[in-house]
Design a protein around this motif. Structure first.
Motif, PDB file in Angstrom:
ATOM      1  N   GLY A 233       0.787  -1.220   0.000  1.00 37.18           N
ATOM      2  CA  GLY A 233       0.000   0.000   0.000  1.00 37.18           C
ATOM      3  C   GLY A 233       0.819   1.270   0.000  1.00 37.18           C
ATOM      4  N   GLN A 234       2.144   1.157   0.049  1.00 32.79           N
ATOM      5  CA  GLN A 234       2.997   2.338   0.039  1.00 32.79           C
ATOM      6  C   GLN A 234       3.827   2.381  -1.237  1.00 32.79           C
ATOM      7  N   THR A 235       4.277   3.572  -1.586  1.00 36.56           N
ATOM      8  CA  THR A 235       5.213   3.699  -2.698  1.00 36.56           C
ATOM      9  C   THR A 235       6.619   3.503  -2.157  1.00 36.56           C
ATOM     10  N   CYS A 236       7.294   2.473  -2.665  1.00 37.46           N
ATOM     11  CA  CYS A 236       8.597   2.089  -2.120  1.00 37.46           C
ATOM     12  C   CYS A 236       9.618   1.938  -3.251  1.00 37.46           C
ATOM     13  N   ALA A 237      10.879   1.932  -2.873  1.00 33.99           N
ATOM     14  CA  ALA A 237      11.959   1.758  -3.845  1.00 33.99           C
ATOM     15  C   ALA A 237      12.806   0.566  -3.462  1.00 33.99           C
TER      16      ALA A 237
ATOM     17  N   ILE B 188      23.854  -2.364  -4.916  1.00 31.40           N
ATOM     18  CA  ILE B 188      24.967  -2.658  -4.025  1.00 31.40           C
ATOM     19  C   ILE B 188      24.860  -4.112  -3.621  1.00 31.40           C
ATOM     20  N   ASN B 189      25.661  -4.551  -2.672  1.00 31.27           N
ATOM     21  CA  ASN B 189      25.785  -5.972  -2.410  1.00 31.27           C
ATOM     22  C   ASN B 189      24.497  -6.625  -1.920  1.00 31.27           C
ATOM     23  N   THR B 190      23.626  -5.885  -1.292  1.00 32.72           N
ATOM     24  CA  THR B 190      22.385  -6.440  -0.783  1.00 32.72           C
ATOM     25  C   THR B 190      21.198  -5.669  -1.356  1.00 32.72           C
ATOM     26  N   ILE B 191      20.038  -6.300  -1.373  1.00 32.64           N
ATOM     27  CA  ILE B 191      18.811  -5.667  -1.839  1.00 32.64           C
ATOM     28  C   ILE B 191      18.176  -4.911  -0.681  1.00 32.64           C
ATOM     29  N   SER B 192      17.894  -3.623  -0.893  1.00 35.19           N
ATOM     30  CA  SER B 192      17.299  -2.805   0.154  1.00 35.19           C
ATOM     31  C   SER B 192      15.973  -2.251  -0.340  1.00 35.19           C
ATOM     32  N   THR B 193      15.026  -2.159   0.551  1.00 32.68           N
ATOM     33  CA  THR B 193      13.735  -1.580   0.226  1.00 32.68           C
ATOM     34  C   THR B 193      13.502  -0.362   1.099  1.00 32.68           C
ATOM     35  N   ILE B 194      13.102   0.755   0.472  1.00 31.31           N
ATOM     36  CA  ILE B 194      12.831   1.976   1.215  1.00 31.31           C
ATOM     37  C   ILE B 194      11.514   2.562   0.726  1.00 31.31           C
ATOM     38  N   CYS B 195      10.702   3.001   1.657  1.00 23.19           N
ATOM     39  CA  CYS B 195       9.390   3.552   1.325  1.00 23.19           C
ATOM     40  C   CYS B 195       9.375   5.057   1.563  1.00 23.19           C
ATOM     41  N   THR B 196       8.378   5.718   0.981  1.00 23.44           N
ATOM     42  CA  THR B 196       8.250   7.158   1.122  1.00 23.44           C
ATOM     43  C   THR B 196       8.278   7.569   2.585  1.00 23.44           C
TER      44      THR B 196
ATOM     45  N   GLN C 140      10.900   7.359   4.488  1.00 24.82           N
ATOM     46  CA  GLN C 140      11.968   6.657   5.185  1.00 24.82           C
ATOM     47  C   GLN C 140      13.336   7.123   4.649  1.00 24.82           C
ATOM     48  N   SER C 141      14.365   6.835   5.429  1.00 26.52           N
ATOM     49  CA  SER C 141      15.731   7.174   5.030  1.00 26.52           C
ATOM     50  C   SER C 141      16.562   5.908   4.915  1.00 26.52           C
ATOM     51  N   ILE C 142      17.646   5.997   4.170  1.00 24.37           N
ATOM     52  CA  ILE C 142      18.567   4.882   4.034  1.00 24.37           C
ATOM     53  C   ILE C 142      19.985   5.434   3.951  1.00 24.37           C
ATOM     54  N   THR C 143      20.940   4.705   4.529  1.00 21.88           N
ATOM     55  CA  THR C 143      22.346   5.091   4.452  1.00 21.88           C
ATOM     56  C   THR C 143      23.014   4.292   3.342  1.00 21.88           C
ATOM     57  N   LEU C 144      23.628   4.989   2.417  1.00 26.32           N
ATOM     58  CA  LEU C 144      24.314   4.369   1.290  1.00 26.32           C
ATOM     59  C   LEU C 144      25.819   4.483   1.508  1.00 26.32           C
ATOM     60  N   SER C 145      26.518   3.369   1.344  1.00 16.30           N
ATOM     61  CA  SER C 145      27.967   3.348   1.528  1.00 16.30           C
ATOM     62  C   SER C 145      28.624   2.728   0.316  1.00 16.30           C
ATOM     63  N   VAL C 146      29.816   3.232  -0.017  1.00 20.91           N
ATOM     64  CA  VAL C 146      30.594   2.645  -1.099  1.00 20.91           C
ATOM     65  C   VAL C 146      31.122   1.300  -0.630  1.00 20.91           C
ATOM     66  N   PRO C 147      30.946   0.232  -1.409  1.00 19.40           N
ATOM     67  CA  PRO C 147      31.488  -1.068  -1.012  1.00 19.40           C
ATOM     68  C   PRO C 147      33.010  -1.051  -1.000  1.00 19.40           C
TER      69      PRO C 147
ATOM     70  N   GLY D 260      32.307   8.859   2.507  1.00 24.43           N
ATOM     71  CA  GLY D 260      32.166   7.478   2.057  1.00 24.43           C
ATOM     72  C   GLY D 260      30.756   6.938   2.141  1.00 24.43           C
ATOM     73  N   SER D 261      29.884   7.584   2.875  1.00 24.83           N
ATOM     74  CA  SER D 261      28.491   7.153   2.981  1.00 24.83           C
ATOM     75  C   SER D 261      27.594   8.376   3.137  1.00 24.83           C
ATOM     76  N   ILE D 262      26.344   8.231   2.735  1.00 21.98           N
ATOM     77  CA  ILE D 262      25.368   9.314   2.860  1.00 21.98           C
ATOM     78  C   ILE D 262      24.030   8.729   3.285  1.00 21.98           C
ATOM     79  N   SER D 263      23.224   9.534   3.921  1.00 25.31           N
ATOM     80  CA  SER D 263      21.856   9.156   4.276  1.00 25.31           C
ATOM     81  C   SER D 263      20.904   9.944   3.379  1.00 25.31           C
ATOM     82  N   VAL D 264      19.979   9.243   2.750  1.00 18.34           N
ATOM     83  CA  VAL D 264      19.060   9.885   1.802  1.00 18.34           C
ATOM     84  C   VAL D 264      17.629   9.454   2.084  1.00 18.34           C
ATOM     85  N   SER D 265      16.698  10.287   1.612  1.00 16.45           N
ATOM     86  CA  SER D 265      15.262   9.992   1.716  1.00 16.45           C
ATOM     87  C   SER D 265      14.636  10.274   0.353  1.00 16.45           C
ATOM     88  N   PRO D 266      14.836   9.400  -0.622  1.00 18.08           N
ATOM     89  CA  PRO D 266      14.361   9.673  -1.986  1.00 18.08           C
ATOM     90  C   PRO D 266      12.848   9.609  -2.086  1.00 18.08           C
TER      91      PRO D 266
END
Length: 300
Positions: free
Chosen positions: A19-23, A28-36, A38-45, A288-294
């Protein structure tokens, strides 16, 4: 020398998720799911350093460069001088460099291993030159009659005053060694460098026989040196004469110039060889890493 080679493509594909719009981020090495919302931290492997041609050096550091050995999985001379030197590894084995990357340095056992290469185009007699390289001394000298020293690098001939050699000598201060520059067996100067860590050493001799020794980009000794270096192989890890003075440690990024580099150029060379990762995200961040809320499909 190493440069950082990596690409980060983080493309979020948006979909309906409970029921939510998610991404879903699968780049990157693992599959991540983020919804409207929410935030996620992205790091360079894990990072990979790669070798590059000497033509990528600043133009001033290309001038007078006769040989350059980055030791990237092979002992090939990468200089553009046209000499095309190639080291015969004499039992030396590939090992990790100062960045922890396997295959980007050579290991010498202090017993029987050494490396040889032609020295055509090198400075002879008492002419100007600069020798620079990274080395790692394990702190244990070889045994036997030559246990007082280990030969890092030498070229020339063993006749009186015709050999240019850089030695590690035993020292009474724990955790240090002496770097000795000798011609015809005469020690011309002594400076200290540490054990069990990577060190950048450079030796520069000008046209007036004035020399400067640098450790990790800083001046460590000066003086005058009168030698008459002759044609002979370039050798790492063992003296061209006797005793053999085998070196127990690692070697990397060997630079041979037919001119004397200035203090600022030595520091420039040292700083380049201490390359650190450069990060560039679409947000403008350089960490080397950032937190985003796309909220839309986004490439970071």
């Amino acid at each position: 020398m190493r440069f950082l080679l990596f690409s980060v493509l983080l493309l979020f594909s948006w979909m309906k998720h409970f029921g939510q719009t998610c991404a879903v981020n699968g780049s990157i090495n693992t599959i991540s799911t983020i919804c409207t919302g929410q935030s996620i931290t992205l790091s360079v492997p894990s990072l990979t350093y790669s070798c590059y041609s000497v033509s990528s050096l600043p133009s001033n550091l290309q001038t007078g460069l006769v040989s350059y050995y980055p030791f990237c999985f092979n002992p090939q001379d990468q200089a553009i001088s046209g000499n095309n030197h190639f080291y015969s590894i004499g039992g030396a084995t590939l090992t990790t460099d100062r960045f922890g990357n396997y295959g980007f340095a050579y290991d010498l056992d202090g017993k029987v291993t050494f490396m040889d290469a032609p020295s055509s185009g090198f400075s002879l007699g008492n002419s100007a030159r600069t020798i620079a390289f990274w080395f790692y001394d394990r702190g244990s000298l070889n045994t036997g009659p030559d246990s007082i020293a280990s030969s890092l690098l030498s070229y020339g001939f063993t006749n009186p005053n015709q050999l240019f050699q850089i030695l590690h000598m035993a020292n009474s201060v724990p955790g240090s060694v002496n770097l000795n520059f000798s011609g015809s067996g005469i020690i011309s100067n002594t400076v200290k460098a540490g054990f069990n860590s990577w060190q950048f050493m450079a030796f520069s001799l000008d046209a007036l026989s004035n020399y400067t020794i640098y450790i990790n980009g800083s001046t460590a000794g000066t003086g005058t040196l009168n030698i008459n270096t002759s044609v002979g192989n370039l050798r790492i890890g063992r003296s061209l004469g006797n005793p053999p003075y085998y070196f127990n440690g690692k070697i990397d990024d060997v630079y041979i110039y037919n001119r004397d580099l200035s203090q600022s150029e030595i520091l420039q060379l040292y700083t380049i060889n201490m390359s650190t990762p450069i990060y560039s995200w679409s947000t403008g961040a350089t960490t080397g890493s950032i937190s985003v809320s796309p909220t839309i499909a986004t490439i970071y």
